[in-house]
Design a protein around this motif. Structure first.
Motif, PDB file in Angstrom:
ATOM      1  N   ILE A  66       0.871  -1.137   0.061  1.00 59.40           N
ATOM      2  CA  ILE A  66       0.168   0.235  -0.155  1.00 59.40           C
ATOM      3  C   ILE A  66       0.897   1.219   0.009  1.00 59.40           C
ATOM      4  N   ASP A  67       1.895   1.189   0.683  1.00 56.46           N
ATOM      5  CA  ASP A  67       2.886   2.568   0.689  1.00 56.46           C
ATOM      6  C   ASP A  67       3.544   2.392  -0.665  1.00 56.46           C
ATOM      7  N   GLU A  69       2.286   1.852  -3.590  1.00 58.76           N
ATOM      8  CA  GLU A  69       1.140   2.021  -4.302  1.00 58.76           C
ATOM      9  C   GLU A  69       0.826   3.748  -4.454  1.00 58.76           C
ATOM     10  N   THR A  70       0.950   4.182  -2.765  1.00 61.63           N
ATOM     11  CA  THR A  70       0.878   5.424  -2.650  1.00 61.63           C
ATOM     12  C   THR A  70       1.907   6.309  -2.972  1.00 61.63           C
ATOM     13  N   VAL A  71       3.222   5.898  -2.947  1.00 63.44           N
ATOM     14  CA  VAL A  71       4.356   6.647  -3.622  1.00 63.44           C
ATOM     15  C   VAL A  71       4.073   6.738  -5.034  1.00 63.44           C
ATOM     16  N   ARG A  73       1.519   6.600  -6.986  1.00 66.72           N
ATOM     17  CA  ARG A  73       0.424   7.518  -7.239  1.00 66.72           C
ATOM     18  C   ARG A  73       1.044   9.055  -7.103  1.00 66.72           C
ATOM     19  N   GLY A  74       1.427   9.204  -5.842  1.00 67.28           N
ATOM     20  CA  GLY A  74       2.221  10.512  -5.622  1.00 67.28           C
ATOM     21  C   GLY A  74       3.013  11.049  -6.734  1.00 67.28           C
ATOM     22  N   THR A  77       0.792  11.715 -10.116  1.00 70.96           N
ATOM     23  CA  THR A  77       0.152  13.154 -10.142  1.00 70.96           C
ATOM     24  C   THR A  77       0.879  14.132  -9.737  1.00 70.96           C
TER      25      THR A  77
END
Length: 86
Positions: A66-67, A69-71, A73-74, A77
């Motif tokens: 999850i971490d 994926e978050t990185v 995605r950040g 974007t």
């Protein structure tokens, strides 16, 4: 009836001997069964510990995924070059 069990007269000493022998045999059987069951319980506890360790590792892997994926995605974007080094 000659030869039947009821007609056999046993002395008090023989009755005592057979009584204590049967008690000792039962105690020995119980001791063996307890030892076998304790080993089985110990083995089951070891496998339960292993199972919980695997579950903890899987949960950590899920959190790290999850971490990640978050990185990503950040980064996609925000298009920030500094995030690549995280």
């Amino acid at each position: 009836m000659p030869g039947s069990w009821e007609s056999v007269e046993m002395s008090f000493k023989a009755k005592l001997y057979y009584g204590y022998t049967s008690i000792l045999a039962l105690l020995l059987i119980i001791a063996v069964l307890v030892t076998v069951n304790m080993k089985k319980i110990e083995q089951d506890a070891t496998w339960a510990d292993h199972t919980y360790e695997v579950i903890r590792t899987a949960e950590k892997c899920g959190a790290l995924l999850i971490d990640m994926e978050t990185v990503v995605r950040g980064f996609l974007t925000g298009n920030d070059e500094g995030i690549q080094h995280v």
